[in-house]
Design a protein around this motif. Structure first.
Motif, PDB file in Angstrom:
ATOM      1  N   ALA A   1       0.833  -1.211   0.000  1.00  0.00           N
ATOM      2  CA  ALA A   1       0.000   0.000   0.000  1.00  0.00           C
ATOM      3  C   ALA A   1       0.865   1.256   0.000  1.00  0.00           C
ATOM      4  N   VAL A   2       1.944   1.236   0.778  1.00  0.00           N
ATOM      5  CA  VAL A   2       2.841   2.402   0.817  1.00  0.00           C
ATOM      6  C   VAL A   2       3.672   2.480  -0.455  1.00  0.00           C
ATOM      7  N   ALA A   3       4.165   1.342  -0.919  1.00  0.00           N
ATOM      8  CA  ALA A   3       4.990   1.338  -2.133  1.00  0.00           C
ATOM      9  C   ALA A   3       4.233   1.882  -3.331  1.00  0.00           C
ATOM     10  N   ARG A   4       2.918   1.659  -3.369  1.00  0.00           N
ATOM     11  CA  ARG A   4       2.099   2.114  -4.499  1.00  0.00           C
ATOM     12  C   ARG A   4       1.510   3.513  -4.284  1.00  0.00           C
ATOM     13  N   SER A   5       1.772   4.112  -3.134  1.00  0.00           N
ATOM     14  CA  SER A   5       1.200   5.429  -2.855  1.00  0.00           C
ATOM     15  C   SER A   5       2.008   6.543  -3.528  1.00  0.00           C
TER      16      SER A   5
END
Length: 332
Positions: free
Chosen positions: A88-92
């Motif tokens: 979720a963070v990597a794709r934010s």
């Protein structure tokens, strides 16, 4: 007709134009970094509430919010040994408004566990700041007869497969500590993975499992006599339990299952934002009250640079990767 300019003059004009163009490209990033933060910052914890990652995020989050002048919102997204929250963070959007609080296992362990991952933590995430070095403690149900590691090892050997131990999930540092212990002692016990450290602790207290390599959240129960601590699975003794030996001292040479928890950001986050976050988090970690609370959790504050945090993760990758390969541990 306009007279032609000398070649040297044309080169100067071209260089000046290129410099202005480059400056124009850099200005938005510099301006956004200078204005950051202009809204709340979200920290995704990739494990459920109650565990070490969650407690550290909330401990650092409040004073960090005061330093930044914006709310720091904690959101738990557990599952898949931290991969759900990590992805979720990597794709934010890499703007500094979405961060990850995770154990170092996101980078150092998961790539060894999973044949396929939907993101590459080493490329899609960048280290911001370490928060704490988390020690692990070998704790058992108080009704078990063994009073020390030697007695416990003999007890396990006499009952192969009859005892069980819990962990926050496959590949977590408590799980790997258990596998290291079984490897060095030649014993067998059943691993029971949970969705986080807190549920594993609850089942240990309830007598549903027999032992646990605790990442610090069980210490109050040890002090209350509800659990018995046999050893520290770290290179050095805990100042909270100075009389409890390390497993290395007990004869298991080189036993080290420590891990470092910290903050990450999506790759591409502006460097000035990362630098500001690192500086402010380090200031928080220098606060006596924060250091005392981390010590109460059985760990120690770990301020430092993003580069040092990354180097530690790479060293852990070698160490944990070896036991994962030896024990043929897979998460998929």
């Amino acid at each position: 007709m306009t007279p032609s300019l000398p070649a040297s003059r044309r080169r100067l004009i071209a260089l000046a134009g290129a410099g202005l163009a480059a400056a124009a490209l850099l200005m938005p990033a510099a301006a956004s970094a200078e204005a950051w933060p202009a809204k709340p910052v979200k920290v995704i914890v990739n494990f459920p509430p109650g565990g070490a990652a969650d407690q550290l995020a909330r401990l650092v989050g409040q004073p960090l919010s005061e330093a930044l002048g914006q709310p720091v919102v904690i959101e738990n997204r557990g599952g898949a040994n931290g991969n759900i929250g990590g992805e979720a963070v990597a794709r934010s959007t890499p703007d500094g408004y979405t961060l990850l609080m995770s154990s170092g296992g996101m980078v150092s362990v998961n790539p060894h566990l999973y044949q396929k991952m939907s993101f590459d933590p080493a490329k899609d995430l960048v280290p911001v700041a370490a928060a704490a070095r988390v020690l692990v403690y070998l704790v058992v149900r108080p009704d078990l007869p063994p009073k020390n590691v030697q007695e416990f090892t003999a007890y396990l050997k006499a009952r192969p497969g009859k005892l069980s131990y819990g962990s926050p999930g496959v590949g977590s540092s408590p799980h790997l500590a258990g596998e290291m212990f079984k490897s060095q002692t030649g014993t067998f016990a059943t691993h029971v993975p949970y969705r986080g450290a807190a549920p594993a602790l609850q089942d240990l207290l309830a007598g549903q499992i027999d032992f646990y390599f605790d990442p610090g959240i069980a210490l109050q129960h040890v002090k209350a006599g509800k659990l018995r601590m046999l050893a520290v699975g770290s290179p050095k003794r805990s100042p909270l339990f100075p009389d409890v030996p390390t497993l290395d001292e007990a004869g298991f040479k080189g036993f080290d299952a420590d891990t470092v928890f910290g903050f990450y950001a999506p790759s591409g986050t502006p460097q000035p934002v990362i630098a500001k976050l690192n500086a402010e988090i380090n200031k928080v970690l220098a606060m006596p009250a924060v250091q005392e609370r981390i010590a109460q959790l059985g760990g120690e504050a770990a301020p430092g640079t993003p580069e040092a945090f990354h180097e530690r993760a790479m060293a852990d990758s070698v160490r944990f990767g070896a036991i994962i390969k030896e024990r043929n541990i897979r998460a998929d």
